[in-house]
Design an enzyme around this catalytic site. Structure first.
Site, PDB file in Angstrom:
ATOM      1  N   ASP A   1      75.191  45.942  23.670  1.00  0.00           N
ATOM      2  CA  ASP A   1      75.974  44.673  22.993  1.00  0.00           C
ATOM      3  C   ASP A   1      77.507  45.010  23.549  1.00  0.00           C
ATOM      4  OD1 ASP A   1      76.916  42.671  21.429  1.00  0.00           O
ATOM      5  OD2 ASP A   1      76.194  43.467  19.743  1.00  0.00           O
TER       6      ASP A   1
HETATM    7  C1  BGC Z   1      77.462  40.252  19.539  1.00  0.00           C
HETATM    8  C2  BGC Z   1      76.325  39.901  20.337  1.00  0.00           C
HETATM    9  C3  BGC Z   1      76.814  38.803  21.417  1.00  0.00           C
HETATM   10  C4  BGC Z   1      77.861  39.460  22.104  1.00  0.00           C
HETATM   11  C5  BGC Z   1      78.364  38.717  23.281  1.00  0.00           C
HETATM   12  C6  BGC Z   1      78.754  40.664  20.288  1.00  0.00           C
HETATM   13  O1  BGC Z   1      79.889  40.775  19.551  1.00  0.00           O
HETATM   14  O2  BGC Z   1      77.204  41.120  18.467  1.00  0.00           O
HETATM   15  O3  BGC Z   1      75.296  39.083  19.392  1.00  0.00           O
HETATM   16  O4  BGC Z   1      75.653  38.562  22.210  1.00  0.00           O
HETATM   17  O5  BGC Z   1      79.029  40.018  21.458  1.00  0.00           O
HETATM   18  O6  BGC Z   1      78.987  37.773  22.941  1.00  0.00           O
END
Ligand code: BGC
Length: 758
Positions: A241
């Site tokens: 993530d």
């Molecule tokens: C979120 C993800 C997301 C990623 C990219 C993170 O903060 O938890 O779900 O895909 O950011 O934006």
């Protein structure tokens, strides 16, 4: 090392061959992003960069300033209904079509991987991100998640199954440890991920921010290698993530192939240094880099500049939102409305829809429908009047109440749009309660007093308490419906769409009733999943507790009858057949749900668990036999003694119905299963020895002669002695005065049994 690749085939060569030609520095650089949304390309090796972007229910491609929280602008894209509404459709076929449309849009924008779907379990209704998740049940999440991934990937765009794993709250999401016992972990929190991996092979899995039982998921070799790859056969790449990397040198060999976003070369330098000082085996870099190259190869193979049909996708978004709306209540068939009925449309959300959630999934929609316009289209301007009644931005709306109440009194029916303002729920924080804003509840009371024929339409990403449920004749839960949610609500209100959405999560009476209430969101960096297996309806059913609306519930404008249930069991699972009849006077869809249970189980179990469902469209009066396959592995529990899935033998109940609390037919089926036999030891209990086919008869005989000396005592009547002795370790028995066996005899007995079982 040569300057150019000698594979000769460029990106078409096997990824391992391409990687074999790279320097350590190049390999390390591949395992972190080059920017917010792109991977690192290596020009001399012919490896291009690819784009990964959010997700999950639309393409959030940022061309200007980048962020991972949905702050900066992104290109217009269809905002399909978020997962909360998609989950309520219970329709994998529809979700596959939505996935396909998402794939077309992503591909048209040059996106190689769309960051979704999210299949985390809705453990508590407070989780700020529940709108991005499908269900409180792992089979429902898994089946629907797999359909989305299959659709997406059919267009040559990869999915990213997230957030792996046990990321069920936003509070302290970047550090908190989800402390989960092995059975709930496997049976509830991992099962949906497993299903998607096995059925759809997502190109990527995104590890979560949190720790799992103390270990960051981004550096957990058990989770990322043993479970995901060895047990489930995952063939793709694990991406972090955004910002989830803790220690890159630990994470890479643990199975985290790609760090996102870029770390400005810091991680690559750390990896190179670790190889140099011997703390990291270069083979870990080879594996990570190979998986990145394989991902790039797939994305390049899938690339195309074909455009997508904006109008068709908007229509699909409308269809999906209509199918996800759940009719919770409809007394006296007040719905559907007749176009000739005069309607007071009240509530600011009718005009300014709340249609998606805040955070990284925020889409810049290609169009935006509102319910007021769509209702006006159905009924004509003469029959529709509007009053806002409240504000959605927190400003003082007191002056809006009187005109709304006055309008309510003057019309045949009120359609009252209530919901959670955007600031109430979001990625990044959890809710503190399940209330609708007080001013909305006060407005509702005044409106209902003025006109009891009030239909409530809800817009919310997480469930809300409905203390007014008995005071209004109808409630339509519209969730966050995406860009066409407004018109979809009108479709349902006027009967163009016969509602078929079902609750993929229980609506509780109040927050204090919910399973995780006393264990959410934890403290000092730990959240204990104290409710264990009893998540969602499993909890309410086990405690026979009242709920506002049960899991699986949702009404239709027609009615359905169930008949002729038959269940056959074989090694592959259960074949459940049932005839469903549309007994009303209009076409509609029924979601036939199959639950199983095993009352006489040797392990703790939920009363019933959904193991399959079918979404059946039937014309008025039509009957159809529906077959629902329950996979054998879905009957299994995780046996902590042998650390594997076990299907327990026994008489399973198979219940078929329209919700977890509306079981229409049931049957019992004998499942052969597997009796786990553990080797006996001196610690084995007398009950365990008694149940053993070899030692059992001998032990029972010995117990009989021992008991005969005590048989006059009342408490030993009716099996009291057996019960008292059952848990007594056999090794301790021999030392007792008067017990007619020696330690040697017991050891011999154990050896005899173990040798014959081996
Ligand atoms: C979120 C993800 C997301 C990623 C990219 C993170 O903060 O938890 O779900 O895909 O950011 O934006």
């Amino acid at each position: 090392m040569t300057d150019t690749l000698n594979t000769g085939a460029g990106l078409d060569a096997p990824a391992a061959d391409i990687v074999a030609e790279l320097t350590i520095e190049e390999k390390a650089s591949l395992t972190s992003g080059a920017s917010f949304w792109t991977t690192q390309g290596i020009e001399r090796a012919g490896i291009p960069a690819i784009v990964l972007t959010d997700g999950p229910h639309g393409v959030r491609l940022q061309k200007g300033s980048a962020d991972h929280l949905g702050i900066g602008d992104s290109v217009p894209a269809t905002c399909f209904p978020p997962a909360v509404a998609l989950g309520s459709t219970f329709d994998p076929e529809l979700l596959e079509r939505v996935g396909t449309a998402l794939g077309e849009e992503a591909r048209a924008e040059g996106v190689g991987v769309l960051l979704g779907p999210g299949v985390n379990i809705k453990r508590s209704p407070l989780c700020g991100r529940n709108f991005e998740y499908l269900s409180e049940d792992p089979i429902v999440s898994g089946v629907l998640g797999a359909a989305l991934v299959n659709g997406l990937q059919s267009q040559g765009v990869g999915g990213s199954l997230k957030h792996f794993a046990a990321n069920n709250q936003e509070h302290d999401r970047m550090s908190s440890s989800s402390d989960v016992d092995p059975r709930p972990l496997r049976e509830i929190y991992l099962r949906g991920f497993q299903r998607v991996v096995e059925d759809a092979q997502p190109w990527t899995v995104m590890c979560s921010y949190n720790r799992l039982n103390g270990v960051y998921t981004s550096e957990d070799p058990w989770l990322l290698n043993t479970v995901l790859r060895d047990d489930w056969g995952f063939e793709g790449l694990v991406v972090s993530d955004w910002g989830a990397v803790n220690d890159r040198v630990i994470g890479l060999p643990a199975g985290l192939d790609l760090e996102m976003p870029s770390s400005d070369g810091r991680s690559a330098a750390a990896l190179v240094a670790a190889v140099a000082d011997g703390s990291l085996d270069e083979s870990a870099l080879d594996i990570g880099a190979r998986r990145v190259v394989e991902l790039v190869q797939k994305a390049v193979a899938g690339a195309s500049d074909a455009a997508y049909d904006v109008d068709a996708h908007h229509a699909l978004a409308r269809e999906a939102a209509g199918r996800g709306a759940v009719l919770l209540k409809n007394d006296d068939a007040i719905l559907p409305l007749d176009g000739a009925t005069s309607v007071a449309v009240i509530g600011a959300f009718a005009e300014k829809p709340r249609y998606q959630g805040a955070g990284s999934s925020l889409i810049n929609p290609t169009k935006l429908d509102n319910a007021l316009d769509a209702i006006t289209e159905y009924a004509g301007a003469d029959h529709v009047s509007y009053a806002a009644g409240f504000t959605t931005d927190g400003s003082d709306g007191a002056a809006l109440v009187a005109p709304a109440v006055e309008l309510a009194a003057s019309k045949d029916v009120v359609v009252l749009f209530l919901g959670l303002p955007g600031s109430y729920e979001s990625e990044g924080f959890d809710r503190e309660d399940l209330h609708l804003p007080a001013e909305q509840l006060a407005l509702l009371e005044a409106v209902v007093a003025a006109n009891p024929r009030t239909v409530v339409v809800l817009a919310n990403g997480g469930v809300v308490e409905l203390p007014f449920a008995d005071d209004v004749p109808a409630i339509l839960e519209g969730w966050l419906g995406g860009q066409a949610g407004g018109s979809a609500i009108a479709d349902v209100l006027y009967g163009a769409v016969n509602p078929s959405g079902r609750l993929a999560e229980t609506i509780p009476v109040k927050l204090a009733d919910t399973p995780a209430y006393l264990n959410f969101p934890g403290d000092f960096g730990h959240v204990r999943y104290g409710e264990g297996l009893f998540v969602g309806y499993r909890w309410y059913d086990a405690r026979d507790a009242e709920v506002r609306y049960p899991f699986g519930h949702g009404l239709s404008y027609t009615t359905f009858g169930y008949s002729d249930l038959s269940v056959a069991a074989d090694a592959s699972g259960l074949a459940v057949r049932v005839t469903v009849t549309n007994t009303g006077d209009r076409a509609g869809r029924e979601v036939v749900q199959v639950y199983t249970g095993l009352a006489a189980s040797g392990v703790q179990r939920a009363v019933r668990e959904i193991k399959g469902f079918a979404n059946v469209a039937l014309e008025a009066g039509e009957s159809r036999q529906v077959e629902i396959a329950v996979r054998g592995e879905d009957l299994a529990y995780w046996d902590v003694r042998v650390e594997r899935w076990v299907v327990e033998p026994g008489a399973y109940s198979v219940e078929v119905g329209a919700s977890s609390r509306d079981i229409r037919l049931s049957a019992v089926v004998e499942v052969e299963g597997e009796k786990v036999r553990l080797p006996l030891s001196l610690e084995s209990s007398i009950a365990e020895l008694a149940a053993d086919p070899i030692a059992g008869p001998i032990v029972m005989q010995a117990m009989g002669s021992f008991a005969s000396g005590m048989a006059d005592t009342d408490i030993f009547d009716e099996g009291g002695l057996e019960k008292m002795m059952a848990s007594f370790p056999i090794g301790k028995l021999a030392g007792f005065p008067g017990v007619p066996v020696t330690p040697e005899q017991i050891q011999q007995l154990i050896d005899l049994s173990n040798s014959q079982q081996a």
